[in-house]
Design an enzyme around this catalytic site. Sequence first.
Site, PDB file in Angstrom:
ATOM      1  N   HIS A 227       1.405   0.743  11.775  1.00 53.95           N
ATOM      2  CA  HIS A 227       0.721  -0.782  11.812  1.00 53.95           C
ATOM      3  C   HIS A 227       1.491  -2.335  11.263  1.00 53.95           C
ATOM      4  CE1 HIS A 227       2.978   0.031   7.715  1.00 53.95           C
ATOM      5  NE2 HIS A 227       3.132  -1.111   7.869  1.00 53.95           N
ATOM      6  N   ASP A 229       2.748  -5.748   9.280  1.00 59.02           N
ATOM      7  CA  ASP A 229       2.802  -6.212   8.422  1.00 59.02           C
ATOM      8  C   ASP A 229       2.295  -7.303   7.978  1.00 59.02           C
ATOM      9  OD1 ASP A 229       3.810  -4.197   7.009  1.00 59.02           O
ATOM     10  OD2 ASP A 229       5.877  -5.162   7.038  1.00 59.02           O
ATOM     11  N   HIS A 285       4.593  -1.112  13.291  1.00 51.49           N
ATOM     12  CA  HIS A 285       5.924  -0.033  13.365  1.00 51.49           C
ATOM     13  C   HIS A 285       5.132   1.598  11.862  1.00 51.49           C
ATOM     14  CE1 HIS A 285       5.105  -3.100   9.825  1.00 51.49           C
ATOM     15  NE2 HIS A 285       5.847  -2.133   9.600  1.00 51.49           N
ATOM     16  N   ARG A 295      12.132  10.965   1.621  1.00 48.18           N
ATOM     17  CA  ARG A 295      12.636   9.025   1.568  1.00 48.18           C
ATOM     18  C   ARG A 295      11.923   8.740   1.217  1.00 48.18           C
ATOM     19  NH1 ARG A 295      10.494   5.729   5.555  1.00 48.18           N
ATOM     20  NH2 ARG A 295      12.307   4.129   6.134  1.00 48.18           N
TER      21      ARG A 295
HETATM   22  C1  LIG Z   1      -0.078  -7.345  -0.288  1.00 42.81           C
HETATM   23  C2  LIG Z   1      -0.047  -6.791   0.817  1.00 42.81           C
HETATM   24  C3  LIG Z   1       0.050  -5.970   1.595  1.00 42.81           C
HETATM   25  C4  LIG Z   1      -0.521  -3.999   1.437  1.00 42.81           C
HETATM   26  C5  LIG Z   1      -1.553  -4.563   1.878  1.00 42.81           C
HETATM   27  C6  LIG Z   1      -1.310  -5.139   0.356  1.00 42.81           C
HETATM   28  O1  LIG Z   1      -2.593  -6.417  -0.692  1.00 42.81           O
HETATM   29  C7  LIG Z   1      -0.434  -4.587  -1.249  1.00 42.81           C
HETATM   30  C8  LIG Z   1       0.477  -3.096   0.270  1.00 42.81           C
HETATM   31  C9  LIG Z   1       0.508  -3.600   1.508  1.00 42.81           C
HETATM   32  C10 LIG Z   1       0.593  -2.035   2.353  1.00 42.81           C
HETATM   33  C11 LIG Z   1       2.083  -1.830   2.011  1.00 42.81           C
HETATM   34  C12 LIG Z   1       2.216  -0.211   2.807  1.00 42.81           C
HETATM   35  C13 LIG Z   1       1.680  -0.972   4.413  1.00 42.81           C
HETATM   36  C14 LIG Z   1       0.350  -2.155   3.940  1.00 42.81           C
HETATM   37  C15 LIG Z   1       0.228  -2.090   5.399  1.00 42.81           C
HETATM   38  C16 LIG Z   1      -0.921  -1.115   3.357  1.00 42.81           C
HETATM   39  O2  LIG Z   1      -1.213  -0.436   3.141  1.00 42.81           O
HETATM   40  O3  LIG Z   1      -0.376  -1.447   1.979  1.00 42.81           O
HETATM   41  C17 LIG Z   1       0.886  -3.095   3.855  1.00 42.81           C
HETATM   42  C18 LIG Z   1      -0.133  -4.300   3.740  1.00 42.81           C
HETATM   43  C19 LIG Z   1      -0.260  -5.090   4.715  1.00 42.81           C
HETATM   44  O4  LIG Z   1       0.601  -5.551   4.879  1.00 42.81           O
HETATM   45  O5  LIG Z   1      -0.989  -5.183   5.208  1.00 42.81           O
HETATM   46  O1  AKG Z   2       8.940   3.336   4.895  1.00 38.13           O
HETATM   47  C1  AKG Z   2       9.276   2.132   5.414  1.00 38.13           C
HETATM   48  O2  AKG Z   2      10.088   2.506   6.423  1.00 38.13           O
HETATM   49  C2  AKG Z   2       7.976   1.881   6.229  1.00 38.13           C
HETATM   50  C3  AKG Z   2       7.181   1.468   5.142  1.00 38.13           C
HETATM   51  C4  AKG Z   2       6.130  -0.072   5.394  1.00 38.13           C
HETATM   52  O3  AKG Z   2       5.760  -0.342   6.958  1.00 38.13           O
HETATM   53  C5  AKG Z   2       5.569  -0.644   4.456  1.00 38.13           C
HETATM   54  O4  AKG Z   2       5.530  -0.739   2.778  1.00 38.13           O
HETATM   55  O5  AKG Z   2       4.719  -1.929   4.908  1.00 38.13           O
HETATM   56 FE   FE2 Z   3       4.683  -2.306   6.914  1.00 43.56          FE
END
Ligand SMILES: C=C1C[C@]23C[C@@]1(O)CC[C@H]2[C@@]12CCC[C@@](C)(C(=O)O1)[C@H]2[C@@H]3C(=O)O
Ligand code: AKG
Ligand code: FE2
Length: 360
Positions: A227, A229, A285, A295
């Site tokens: 994904h 961010d 990533h 981890r």
């Molecule tokens: C603010 C946000 C970004 C995120 C979705 C969220 O609402 C809360 C969690 C964030 C996260 C963390 C893990 C990877 C990710 C793709 C996910 O599923 O939840 C990211 C989201 C994002 O960056 O789009």
């Molecule tokens: O655990 C990791 O190294 C990646 C975590 C991550 O990509 C995320 O929280 O958006």
């Molecule tokens: Fe991420």
Amino acid sequence: MPSVSDESFRNLRLRHPRHFEFESVREVPDSHAWPDLHDHPSVEPSGPDSVPVVDLASPDAVPRVGRACEEWGVFQVTGHGVPSDLLDRLESQTRRLFSLPTHQKLKAARSPGNISGYGLAPISSFFSKLMWSEGFTIAGSPLEHARKLWRPEDSGEFCDVIEEYKEVMKELAGRLLHLMLLSLGLTEEDISWAGPVRETGDLPAVLQLNSYPACPEPDRAIGLAAHTDSSLLTVLYQSSTSGLQVLRPDPARWVTVPPLPGALVVNVGDLSHILSNGQFWSVLHRAVVNRTRHRLSAAYICGPPAHVKVSPVDKLVGPSEGPAYRAVTWPEYLGLKRKLFNKALASIKISKEEWEGRSN
Ligand SMILES: C=C1C[C@]23C[C@@]1(O)CC[C@H]2[C@@]12CCC[C@@](C)(C(=O)O1)[C@H]2[C@@H]3C(=O)O
Ligand SMILES: O=C(O)CCC(=O)C(=O)O
Ligand SMILES: [Fe+2]
């Protein structure tokens, strides 16, 4: 990767228990076995396949940050001033949280439509297979979560560490954003919201704690699927076990971002890609899992104030080319990501033809 509709995801949830005890299994069950993990080779860092490391205390930090954001979309920072004992305390409280029995963690489960709480990564809904991880998302105060998990006398330390970490990260994220803007040749006058944000240090953020249990067959499971961010930038702390990989092009390969003692990883998020009109790269990533080691990671995901429309900065848009993206607020973009996942950025792209049509 297979993607599933809401309906089939509901069925998937019914077929597979929502939470399962990772530690109790000897092999990866079908529910967690991913078919296409080896689409590209994984390579260990070396020579040109090493993610840039930038010492923030060095005089050439600005051009180094700029080059890393353009060429990689990710870099590691040292000289950031975050006390190492704070990172140790964050890791130990994160470990303490995920070590709770599942039924206890579920008391703080993320409820539908909410950002905060314990559960699967929000992107899980796009896949027919489950990831080898648990997450805990904290937006706002950690207190509402902590009091569902521990007795009041046992929750103080968790809350104190999270609050302290968020304060320190807020300052670091503001500093990093400033360096990124400087490297693009921008001043605070070029972005109306950047000046006030620097004064108040107020970039809104979400803290995502991730736990990746040891996995008996690491080649068949994924900790967190690929994904980008949805942030301006993300500051990631990773424990001493490697797992983070970034996709590099030509030829496509997954390069490991090794945990360096005391360093933090910075990911360029989609909103910086938009703001820089595509000059900065939001890096794709993922997190892989380890056969014997558990981890942990903590991602400080920060974006602009909610009302701000992020759009390509005028100065970075060539006179003949036009802006490459439509303006969006952070909440609007998160909504697109929830609906379209990795196609969210493409969905707001303005094509050259569209731009020419508009400007005629
Ligand atoms: C603010 C946000 C970004 C995120 C979705 C969220 O609402 C809360 C969690 C964030 C996260 C963390 C893990 C990877 C990710 C793709 C996910 O599923 O939840 C990211 C989201 C994002 O960056 O789009
Ligand atoms: O655990 C990791 O190294 C990646 C975590 C991550 O990509 C995320 O929280 O958006
Ligand atoms: Fe991420």
